[in-house]
Design an enzyme around this catalytic site. Sequence first.
Site, PDB file in Angstrom:
ATOM      1  N   ASP A  82       0.822  -1.212   0.000  1.00 28.33           N
ATOM      2  CA  ASP A  82       0.000   0.000   0.000  1.00 28.33           C
ATOM      3  C   ASP A  82       0.855   1.260   0.000  1.00 28.33           C
ATOM      4  O   ASP A  82       2.015   1.252   0.409  1.00 28.33           O
ATOM      5  CB  ASP A  82      -0.954   0.015   1.200  1.00 28.33           C
ATOM      6  CG  ASP A  82      -0.239   0.083   2.544  1.00 28.33           C
ATOM      7  OD1 ASP A  82       0.762  -0.651   2.727  1.00 28.33           O
ATOM      8  OD2 ASP A  82      -0.672   0.858   3.420  1.00 28.33           O
ATOM      9  N   GLU A 177       0.028  -1.342   5.608  1.00 26.06           N
ATOM     10  CA  GLU A 177       1.092  -0.942   6.536  1.00 26.06           C
ATOM     11  C   GLU A 177       0.990   0.531   6.892  1.00 26.06           C
ATOM     12  O   GLU A 177       1.236   0.929   8.034  1.00 26.06           O
ATOM     13  CB  GLU A 177       2.466  -1.247   5.912  1.00 26.06           C
ATOM     14  CG  GLU A 177       3.645  -1.091   6.865  1.00 26.06           C
ATOM     15  CD  GLU A 177       4.304   0.283   6.849  1.00 26.06           C
ATOM     16  OE1 GLU A 177       5.237   0.497   7.638  1.00 26.06           O
ATOM     17  OE2 GLU A 177       3.874   1.156   6.055  1.00 26.06           O
TER      18      GLU A 177
END
Length: 411
Positions: A82, A177
């Site tokens: 991400d 994350e």
Amino acid sequence: MATNVTDRFLRYVVIDTQSDAASATQPSTEKQKNLGRLLVEELLAIGLSDAHLDEHGYVYATIPANTAKSNVPVICFCAHMDTAPDFSGTGVKPQILRNYQGGDIRLPGDTSQIIRVADYPVLEDMIGHDIVTSDGTTLLGADDKAGIAEIMAAAEILINSPDIQHGAIRILFTTDEEIGRGVDKVDLAKLGAEFGYTMDGETAGTVEDETFSADGVEIAIKGVAIHPGFAYGKMENAIRIAGAIIARLPQDMAPETTRDRDGFIHPTGVSGVMEKAHLSFIVRDFTENGLKEKEALLERITREVLGEYQGSSYTLTVKEQYRNMKLVLDKHPEIAEYALEAVRRAGMTPVRGSIRGGTDGSRLSFMGLPCANIFAGGHAFHSPLEFVSRQDMEKAVRTIIELARIWEERA
């Protein structure tokens, strides 16, 4: 290897994988799986036959051992798919400035965006490098697609180089994350690794075995609402109370006034109406005591402010986010020492550092997978000024390969 890691990186950054803290799902955005599916295809194509994407968007794969030794620890290399919600990750247009010769870099899509040498002196070490940037209208995504590209490139080299002896190596690519949920659903039993490395650092040559310890703090304020025309001596405006709390925060304890080993209290959100208000904070420090002292200070400020409003009340809630991984890694010094040696073998002067932040490795360490952080080469994360050097990504690939070799040699 030069084309391999850079071509991979350019392929990955154009896929929008921004996570969303407001979402309750895992992954928080389905589009993260688009990158996951591509990575699985590529892992299968290079011969990692167990590569797969699970329901939470994680990618797992194994580089099988090729050594006769049976006692080589299984190590894991991890990176996150991400990108941060802080700046747009949609429609990334990567640019390559080949053979950089110094000076500030003005980005073509928004010419007000300039990567200045004065702000990023690391550019002085990149003369002659090929530097990848966005066009200035989005972030680039080097955090952490550089790490992904490096692990993928290293995996292909290891699979095709039987002369490089290594034990079994697990690959893990995580989601979310950037919003603090990166390892919430990781199956450590399935992963089956003993030690790990996140490829999520910045400057080439850096190995980090220490992070902040981190908590989130939420303060809910209940005021006294009344018609403003009849409010004299009666109204207690929750918005004003919230403002007073923020105003009393120490100026020298903010992210913008701290560095090195200083911690901070950082307001990240405020909302409210006359009757009620809500404040969100993140609190950071390298020590548990420092963290607790800052939280006690925040509560004392809140209590003192509310003492001036007899009809109002508050609740303060602390939520643990992650802890300094050094507490775990100090029990396994070989993890960082082998990484520093790998950096040396890859032709750099190693630097042992601390992260003013956290990584998936912070939580993995406390979940039972001791995990240090290795440079991925990117800079100016979470901003349109983000950049990474092709040569630094190649150095990270070499570091991964040397690290795999060292674990086999030392077994």
